[in-house]
Design a protein around this motif. Structure first.
Motif, PDB file in Angstrom:
ATOM      1  N   VAL A   1       0.868  -1.178   0.000  1.00 33.14           N
ATOM      2  CA  VAL A   1       0.000   0.000   0.000  1.00 33.14           C
ATOM      3  C   VAL A   1       0.911   1.236   0.000  1.00 33.14           C
ATOM      4  O   VAL A   1       1.739   1.392   0.900  1.00 33.14           O
ATOM      5  N   PRO A   2       0.793   2.102  -0.985  1.00 33.05           N
ATOM      6  CA  PRO A   2       1.732   3.221  -1.112  1.00 33.05           C
ATOM      7  C   PRO A   2       1.372   4.403  -0.213  1.00 33.05           C
ATOM      8  O   PRO A   2       1.117   5.514  -0.674  1.00 33.05           O
ATOM      9  N   TRP A   3       1.384   4.166   1.105  1.00 33.57           N
ATOM     10  CA  TRP A   3       1.000   5.258   1.993  1.00 33.57           C
ATOM     11  C   TRP A   3       2.094   5.631   2.978  1.00 33.57           C
ATOM     12  O   TRP A   3       1.853   6.401   3.901  1.00 33.57           O
ATOM     13  N   PHE A   4       3.311   5.146   2.760  1.00 35.89           N
ATOM     14  CA  PHE A   4       4.443   5.708   3.482  1.00 35.89           C
ATOM     15  C   PHE A   4       4.779   7.049   2.827  1.00 35.89           C
ATOM     16  O   PHE A   4       4.219   7.394   1.788  1.00 35.89           O
ATOM     17  N   ALA A   5       5.690   7.783   3.399  1.00 31.83           N
ATOM     18  CA  ALA A   5       6.039   9.115   2.879  1.00 31.83           C
ATOM     19  C   ALA A   5       6.332   9.063   1.384  1.00 31.83           C
ATOM     20  O   ALA A   5       7.016   8.156   0.899  1.00 31.83           O
ATOM     21  N   GLY A   6       5.785  10.039   0.666  1.00 33.81           N
ATOM     22  CA  GLY A   6       6.021  10.127  -0.772  1.00 33.81           C
ATOM     23  C   GLY A   6       5.381   9.012  -1.564  1.00 33.81           C
ATOM     24  O   GLY A   6       5.885   8.619  -2.613  1.00 33.81           O
ATOM     25  N   HIS A   7       4.275   8.460  -1.095  1.00 34.15           N
ATOM     26  CA  HIS A   7       3.560   7.360  -1.755  1.00 34.15           C
ATOM     27  C   HIS A   7       4.449   6.129  -1.932  1.00 34.15           C
ATOM     28  O   HIS A   7       4.315   5.395  -2.901  1.00 34.15           O
TER      29      HIS A   7
END
Length: 195
Positions: free
Chosen positions: A88-94
């Motif tokens: 899931v790209p929800w760490f900083a900067g996607h």
């Protein structure tokens, strides 16, 4: 009138306890808390000289920790971390995954949120004066795990780790800790629970 209605109801231990419907509430809060941290992670500023961006994640972790209590905060932050590792790209900067220099801070989020929740369950979030040490301790846990991971992954000396993983973030994190320390007592006042 039922017997249970006549009995005094327990006071909420943390802000999330004000919401009725325990199981559905907890599941919604866990998913919502993970999403809230993920959204704040996108408020990221990349600075020269460090692979770690300044983000809103830490504010989210401190707020989720104190508002949710230890158990729900740990579950929400674990969901955030595991989903991010799984793509899931929800760490900083996607971003996602765990092979980056800043993932140690995500590990620190779990310790910080759980500790903040534990202390909030003991009424440490009811006043600004009592909340500030809680938030600063949470920040310290995040730094501890984050800097250890950064040093190991980037092969940094102690001095390099401090200059890349601590110093650029101190002012912003003190502001975030102060903001979180101010918001939780305000939230308690808004739900009109005597503390």
């Amino acid at each position: 009138m039922s017997v249970s209605a006549a009995l005094p109801q327990p006071r909420p231990r943390v802000l999330a306890d004000v919401i009725p419907g325990a199981i559905a509430r907890d599941l919604a809060l866990i998913a919502g808390g993970a999403g809230f941290i993920g959204v704040l992670a996108q408020l990221a500023v990349h600075m020269p000289g460090t692979p770690v961006p300044i983000t809103g994640q830490t504010l989210g972790v401190l707020l989720v920790g104190t508002a949710y209590g230890a158990r729900r905060a740990a579950a929400a932050i674990a969901l955030y971390a595991v989903a991010g590792v799984l793509g899931v790209p929800w760490f900083a900067g996607h971003s996602s995954g765990y092979v980056n220099a800043s993932f140690g801070y995500v590990i620190g989020f779990l310790a910080a949120g759980t500790m903040c929740g534990f202390l909030a369950g003991r009424k440490a979030d009811r006043s600004v004066r009592r909340s500030i040490p809680v938030m600063l301790a949470g920040q310290a846990l995040i730094y501890g795990a984050g800097m250890a991971w950064l040093a190991a992954v980037a092969h940094l000396t102690a001095g390099q780790t401090i200059s890349q993983g601590l110093l650029p973030f101190l002012l912003g994190d003190v502001i975030k800790a102060a903001l979180a320390a101010g918001l939780t007592p305000i939230a308690w006042a808004l739900v009109d629970w005597r503390y």
